[in-house]
Scaffold this active site. Structure first.
Site, PDB file in Angstrom:
ATOM      1  CD  GLU A  26      64.559  75.272 -67.020  1.00  0.00           C
ATOM      2  OE1 GLU A  26      64.159  74.084 -66.397  1.00  0.00           O
ATOM      3  OE2 GLU A  26      65.237  75.121 -67.831  1.00  0.00           O
ATOM      4  CG  HIS A  55      83.817  79.625 -42.954  1.00  0.00           C
ATOM      5  ND1 HIS A  55      84.827  80.154 -42.111  1.00  0.00           N
ATOM      6  CD2 HIS A  55      83.160  78.705 -42.260  1.00  0.00           C
ATOM      7  CE1 HIS A  55      84.482  79.614 -40.648  1.00  0.00           C
ATOM      8  NE2 HIS A  55      83.514  78.646 -40.927  1.00  0.00           N
ATOM      9  CE  LYS A 100      67.088  73.085 -75.738  1.00  0.00           C
ATOM     10  NZ  LYS A 100      65.815  72.244 -75.015  1.00  0.00           N
TER      11      LYS A 100
END
Lengths: 421, 421
Positions: free
Chosen positions: A259, A290, A413
């Site tokens: 960010e 793994h 938003k």
């Protein structure tokens, strides 16, 4: 002490150091001052010892992003050492009905405290969740309101609401961004309530901050310079942390890095394709040997890998002898090929796996560096937090981006609101 | 039903479909057959109803990578719906002393069953952990050995050991790789013990597998073709999953994608820099809208984003009326700007946030696709698992890599041994 092995080219650190000093003195970001804020420390300490909390066994933190990731990171790293507090923590971060139901089924109001954390005070997830909790538990009644407190920006709508309702409300400076806020009251209040030594946390943070400003942590600027210079060749920054204690710290780093540094260079035209940024990836070793390691070793050479680990001594500090974790001298017929690690302490084996992975990547000319904590305690985690924050700021300076805003998250938003219009 | 919205160019699917059919019939990978293995299903079902388990409240799975990630993924997605089983699960994945201590302090042998899962049978973490447990709990004594069972490759050293000790041991075919093994006994045994309907899991898996082989899932090949064609332009594959129930599925996807597709093209020279691969990133919405999203929106345009979500109806299936999660019609003085979501069901708000994010990325010409599960149950998760596996295989075919090996992880293992020489 934290050992840094940073084998990148040495650079002249002065210009970056001056730029950071300017950010600090101009108030471009307020996080540089947090380790020195003794008033905040005292206020968190005083709050957590109130009589109300003597009957509280469960802390529910309502907050998302920077309002929860820092607390998660520090608590996951250190919670094992303060189990005497026996207070549990739950996070409500978004309106996931399954997760919310699971949390609610495990608590009762009488022994639960709710802590609402929202910088803006209007984060839609957090306010929706708290509306639900207020209705469900009658939290604004005079009998129950002591079970809810808030942390928000000074002057936010949430502060007004809390004051009008007589709720306890802590405020933080507006120039401390969420992802840089763990050492403010946003982290100090919940971490103190969970039994951590927040004084030591700030002491470690202060030590790293002072050392950097005194020009003694040039390796941070060397690393930032390498990452910024080669951001097109190596667009992916991997943090390979050895130990499950670091799993949440990885998530905190991912937010901090992604960010802060993922920005449109023009900053004016959001549809521009001239974005820069380094994509953060958090791995936990040895588990992700793994999983993701194959891609690092043989995939595209587009990654810088930073290793984070604990010194072998870390497991001996708080353990009594009978609880020491060592691979026993146990020979299982047919499985003799695994006997070479018999007698090895668990943590040492983990660290040798780190070493083997690091040396493998080095031998393939994949850029690596490493960070080793001498102890796993509040002081070291405080210093580590500031290390990553300063690394982010320095890289931001060198990439030429504003590390402290996040204009790109507003588009969605705004669009959300149109669905309700 | 699963709805796929895959807005990439349509391609001729025949060559890829034929290549996949050849992989299946040649046995290059055995995972294609797993949904049809009724013997494995019956064996897992019979085992989980044994009398021994009537007193077992805790299942400890010792396994790492493909031996645990699949079970984690399915259980995290569905565990909320089988709480009646009230059996807890713990994972021991590596020799982290803090994590191991935490698990051991929460169990007692009498009510615990240990399940050791290792394909090779010699995974150093898992065997080290089981040696510790054998010593600590005297697990090989005749009174206690019923508390330990194993799952491993047919013919592995672990199978010999288990048989010699009289331990219950399940085997899986050697041509089923760990990351493709969740629908084998590796996943079926623990998931059945945890109360999941593994018959329905395999039914969903079978439906997707049959549909693909009948040529009806061309969107998978279209997506694989887009990703393979543009792998240099878009080297990062983001799975943005809305709902905390998918957090572990993300980790399973990261292993599947990274380890299968991150390969050196020559495959002969491990120091070659001609590696290919797509770097997987798993995000949880709406949480990571407050973290990683800024980087996607404004950072470098190097990502393809796949959205995974649940239909709005998913929360209604198992809930009684009084437990429905809806943002209440609650007006908080000062916080009126958040009232626009009042009355919205939690899951619908989450899905609208997904929609707003998806449309934002579309508007910026960032490649996206979406996957919506109509219900959150075993059938749908089984189908989803096969979807991701087939997508991986098809992308592997088109990138020209062997998706089923992982030679790059051996270098570090060999180096580790030299430290003990």
């Amino acid at each position: 002490m934290i050992s840094f092995h940073t084998p990148y080219a040495k650079v002249d650190s002065s210009p970056v150091l001056e730029a950071i000093k300017a950010e600090s003195s101009s108030g471009a970001s307020g996080y540089y001052k947090l380790p020195f804020d003794t008033l905040a420390l005292e206020s968190a300490l005083a709050y957590s010892t109130r009589e109300h909390f003597s009957s509280i066994t469960d802390l529910v933190i309502i907050g998302v992003g920077g309002s929860s990731l820092g607390t998660r990171a520090v608590y996951a790293a250190l919670g094992h050492s303060c189990r005497s507090a026996t207070r549990r923590v739950h996070f409500l971060e978004h309106t996931d009905p399954f997760e919310t139901r699971r949390v609610l089924e495990s608590i009762t109001l009488k022994s639960t405290h709710f802590l609402l954390i929202s910088k803006s005070g209007t984060t839609i997830e957090s306010i929706s969740l708290v509306k639900f909790l207020i209705t469900h538990f009658d939290l604004l009644s005079s009998a129950n309101k002591q079970h809810l407190s808030c942390i928000t920006d000074s002057g936010s709508p949430l502060e007004s609401f809390a004051k009008a309702q007589g709720l306890e409300c802590f405020t933080i400076p507006a120039n401390v961004g969420g992802r840089f806020s763990v050492l403010s009251l946003v982290g100090l209040v919940p971490l103190s309530l969970l039994g951590l030594d927040i004084s030591a946390l700030l002491q470690g943070a202060r030590a790293m901050m002072e050392s950097f400003f005194a020009g003694k942590e040039g390796h941070i600027i060397d690393k930032a310079a390498f990452l910024a210079k080669h951001h097109k060749q190596y667009p992916i920054s991997v943090l390979f942390s050895y130990g499950s204690v670091f799993s949440e710290l990885n998530r905190w780093f991912v937010q901090l890095w992604g960010e802060s540094l993922g920005k449109s260079l023009s900053q004016a035209d959001s549809s521009s394709t001239q974005g820069v940024g380094l994509t953060p990836v958090g791995l936990v070793g040895s588990i992700d040997q793994h999983s993701f390691l194959q891609l690092i070793v043989q995939g595209a050479r587009d990654k810088v890998v930073s290793f984070l680990s604990l010194s072998d001594e870390c497991d001996k500090v708080d353990s009594s002898e009978d609880s020491s974790f060592i691979v026993p001298h146990c020979h299982l017929a047919g499985l003799e090929s695994t006997d070479f690690v018999n007698g090895t302490p668990f943590l040492r084996l983990l660290n040798l796996q780190k070493q083997a992975t690091l040396e493998t990547l080095e031998s393939l000319a994949i850029p690596t560096d490493s960070i080793v904590l001498e102890r796993l305690d509040e002081w070291h985690i405080g210093a580590l937090v500031v290390y990553f924050e300063l690394l982010t700021s320095c890289t931001g300076v060198l990439l030429g981006v504003n590390a402290y805003d996040q204009p790109g998250v507003e588009f969605g938003k705004r669009r959300l609101r149109t669905y309700f219009a």
